[in-house]
Write an enzyme that holds these catalytic residues in place. Structure first.
Site, PDB file in Angstrom:
ATOM      1  CG  HIS A   1      -1.909   0.980   1.384  1.00  0.00           C
ATOM      2  ND1 HIS A   1      -1.670   2.274   1.780  1.00  0.00           N
ATOM      3  CD2 HIS A   1      -3.244   0.906   1.166  1.00  0.00           C
ATOM      4  CE1 HIS A   1      -2.816   2.941   1.806  1.00  0.00           C
ATOM      5  NE2 HIS A   1      -3.789   2.129   1.431  1.00  0.00           N
TER       6      HIS A   1
ATOM      7  CD  GLN B   1      -6.999  -4.326   3.878  1.00  0.00           C
ATOM      8  OE1 GLN B   1      -7.962  -5.062   4.134  1.00  0.00           O
ATOM      9  NE2 GLN B   1      -7.151  -3.037   3.625  1.00  0.00           N
TER      10      GLN B   1
ATOM     11  CB  CYS C   1      -3.788   3.528  -1.516  1.00  0.00           C
ATOM     12  SG  CYS C   1      -4.946   4.865  -1.328  1.00  0.00           S
TER      13      CYS C   1
ATOM     14  CE  LYS D   1      -7.330   0.171   6.115  1.00  0.00           C
ATOM     15  NZ  LYS D   1      -8.163   0.623   4.999  1.00  0.00           N
TER      16      LYS D   1
ATOM     17  CG  ASP E   1       0.457  -2.386   6.134  1.00  0.00           C
ATOM     18  OD1 ASP E   1      -0.474  -2.481   6.957  1.00  0.00           O
ATOM     19  OD2 ASP E   1       0.374  -1.710   5.090  1.00  0.00           O
TER      20      ASP E   1
HETATM   21  N1  PLP Z   1      -1.872  -0.715   4.595  1.00  0.00           N
HETATM   22  C1  PLP Z   1      -2.793  -1.417   3.940  1.00  0.00           C
HETATM   23  C2  PLP Z   1      -2.458  -2.789   3.444  1.00  0.00           C
HETATM   24  C3  PLP Z   1      -4.057  -0.882   3.731  1.00  0.00           C
HETATM   25  O1  PLP Z   1      -4.979  -1.590   3.061  1.00  0.00           O
HETATM   26  C4  PLP Z   1      -4.332   0.416   4.213  1.00  0.00           C
HETATM   27  C5  PLP Z   1      -5.642   1.040   3.957  1.00  0.00           C
HETATM   28  O2  PLP Z   1      -6.354   0.684   3.053  1.00  0.00           O
HETATM   29  C6  PLP Z   1      -3.339   1.094   4.916  1.00  0.00           C
HETATM   30  C7  PLP Z   1      -2.117   0.500   5.092  1.00  0.00           C
HETATM   31  C8  PLP Z   1      -3.581   2.451   5.474  1.00  0.00           C
HETATM   32  O3  PLP Z   1      -4.518   2.390   6.489  1.00  0.00           O
HETATM   33  P1  PLP Z   1      -5.051   3.729   7.189  1.00  0.00           P
HETATM   34  O4  PLP Z   1      -5.583   4.590   6.078  1.00  0.00           O
HETATM   35  O5  PLP Z   1      -6.093   3.271   8.119  1.00  0.00           O
HETATM   36  O6  PLP Z   1      -3.883   4.364   7.866  1.00  0.00           O
END
Ligand code: PLP
Length: 457
Positions: free
Chosen positions: A175, A255, A416, A278, A252
């Site tokens: 991401h 998900q 993203c 999430k 990270d």
């Molecule tokens: N990392 C992953 C794999 C994501 O899917 C997302 C959001 O879609 C993020 C990071 C960023 O999350 P946040 O916008 O809640 O900080």
């Protein structure tokens, strides 16, 4: 390369021969909210074959008030869980109770409400510690979300440990939140960024990863589950491999935390991050887990109240963990809401959630892969929740608009994660992403509507 239904032997077909769409004619009626089957499951992969308690899907669905909503006259089908999940009543109640009964700033006031708020905030931290299997409560830092957590690590651990010529490894499927902070650091320090490639199914190529690792590797940043492909990455193995070269690993878990049981000690992750919203919790709250020894060595990030021990005009001494990284007033109510969300997930059981969602993901993969003209991107056997696809000759915008008319919420765009789409030579996909409250009938509705769309164009 895009895998289409012919190339994709992802799931053994159990849909009876001859009929392309045995479920095409399902009416969406009162029975809609109940599973036809699968109310009792045996999870042989995760529980050594022991019988799990029934997964009470209708009970779960009734805990999420928004699922009673109608959109465009149709029952809401929320398949945008990768963007954010809906909230159970207990989370909504926890937020309301906080503001109605004990709203106060924490760690400061010498009065009852402040004590109650502080207790609730620190209980939430303890809950997160247990949820992630961290060894100490000081290892849990509250932040706004996964994005903020990664920025914190890049700008503190990264800025003090990355030097000219050092290497940062990322996977092709990250991401932007797990790319841009590292890219900025890389440019600032004259470091080198290397990208771990993925194969046509959307799996990390471990042999290529091995070749990229060296004594110059300082940080490896990997998503646990891809938000585009749904691939569950072999992070335990990847962390081991990185550690052999002395590199630190950030996972990270944005998900993953809502779908899989995570234990940071078993994984031996150096850093693990996720977002509350999430994982059935509120927006505005997220978590950075870091090994205590590393967090202690890292300089503070944001500066201000709460993160200091002593301030004079000559200098400042910093507070102990976790306060050192929590300058200013945190999202107290949202931390309390996150605690309720974790309680809820644990009550259902993370092993049961994982088992149910893996099965539902398999069902959806099978259903979508049978529609001529629907091409799925990301066909790794080990995947959960996110299913991305494109429809021949129909733009994602058109598909999403048609689905929305039926009350079906999906996401379109680059999610993203532009580099992974570039890998498959596309700019945009439609993404359906599943959560514990989704049911097969919703997948049927999605497939049914998609089938009609392909017929109309
Ligand atoms: N990392 C992953 C794999 C994501 O899917 C997302 C959001 O879609 C993020 C990071 C960023 O999350 P946040 O916008 O809640 O900080």
């Amino acid at each position: 390369m895009i895998m289409n239904r012919h190339q994709n032997d992802w799931y053994p077909s159990n849909i009876s021969g001859g009929q392309v769409f045995p479920y095409m004619d399902h009416a969406v009626d009162a029975a809609y909210y109940f599973m036809r089957d699968n109310t009792s499951v045996v999870d042989s992969s995760n529980t050594n074959g022991r019988l799990l308690h029934p997964f009470d899907i209708s009970g779960i669905r009734s805990d999420f008030p928004i699922l009673q909503r109608r959109v465009n006259g149709k029952p809401l089908i929320w398949l945008d869980n990768g963007a954010t999940t809906q909230k159970p009543q207990c989370v909504i109640d926890a937020l309301r109770e906080y503001y109605q009964e004990y709203n106060s700033n924490v760690h400061r006031g010498a009065h009852t409400l402040s004590k109650e708020a502080t207790d609730a905030y620190e209980c939430a931290r303890r809950k997160v510690q247990m949820f992630l299997g961290a060894s100490a409560i000081e290892e849990i830092i509250f932040v706004r979300g996964a994005t903020e957590a990664i920025n914190l690590v890049a700008q503190t651990y990264g800025s003090t440990n990355i030097r000219n010529g050092d290497e940062i490894l990322l996977t092709m499927m990250e991401h932007h939140s797990n790319i841009v902070p590292w890219q900025m650091l890389q440019k600032e320090k004259g470091a080198v960024m290397k990208v771990i490639p993925i194969n046509g199914r959307g799996e990390i190529m471990l042999d290529e990863y091995e070749k990229l690792l060296s004594s110059r590797t300082r940080v490896v940043a990997i998503t646990h589950v891809s938000n585009v492909l749904g691939t569950i990455n072999p992070i335990r193995k990847m962390i081991d491999m990185a550690h052999r070269y002395g590199a630190r690993v950030l996972i990270d878990g944005a998900q993953a935390a809502p779908h899989l049981k995570v234990n940071v000690q078993d994984l031996d992750a150096d850093f693990y991050v996720f977002s509350g919203h999430k994982a059935y919790g509120p927006t505005g709250i997220g978590v950075l887990y870091g090994k205590k020894g590393l967090l202690e060595q890292m300089p503070p990030w944001q500066k201000g109240g709460g993160m200091i021990k002593n301030v004079t005009f000559d200098g400042t001494t910093y507070n102990n963990l976790p306060d050192k990284f929590e300058a200013g007033t945190g999202s107290i109510a949202d931390a309390v809401g996150l605690r309720a969300a974790i309680d809820y997930m644990q009550k259902v059981g993370m092993d049961r959630i994982e088992h149910y969602e893996r099965s539902l993901t398999g069902y959806a993969m099978q259903a979508l892969s049978m529609i001529p003209g629907v091409n799925i991107i990301g066909t790794a056997p080990d995947k959960i929740s996110a299913i991305s696809f494109v429809v021949d000759g129909v733009s994602p915008e058109t598909v999403a608009t048609r689905l929305d008319r039926e009350g079906i919420a999906v996401r379109i765009g680059h999610h993203c994660a532009q580099p992974v789409l570039q890998r498959f030579n596309i700019k945009s996909t439609i993404r359906a992403s599943l959560a514990m409250y989704n049911i097969r009938e919703e997948i049927d509705m999605l497939a049914n509507t998609l089938y009609k769309i392909t017929k109309d164009y």
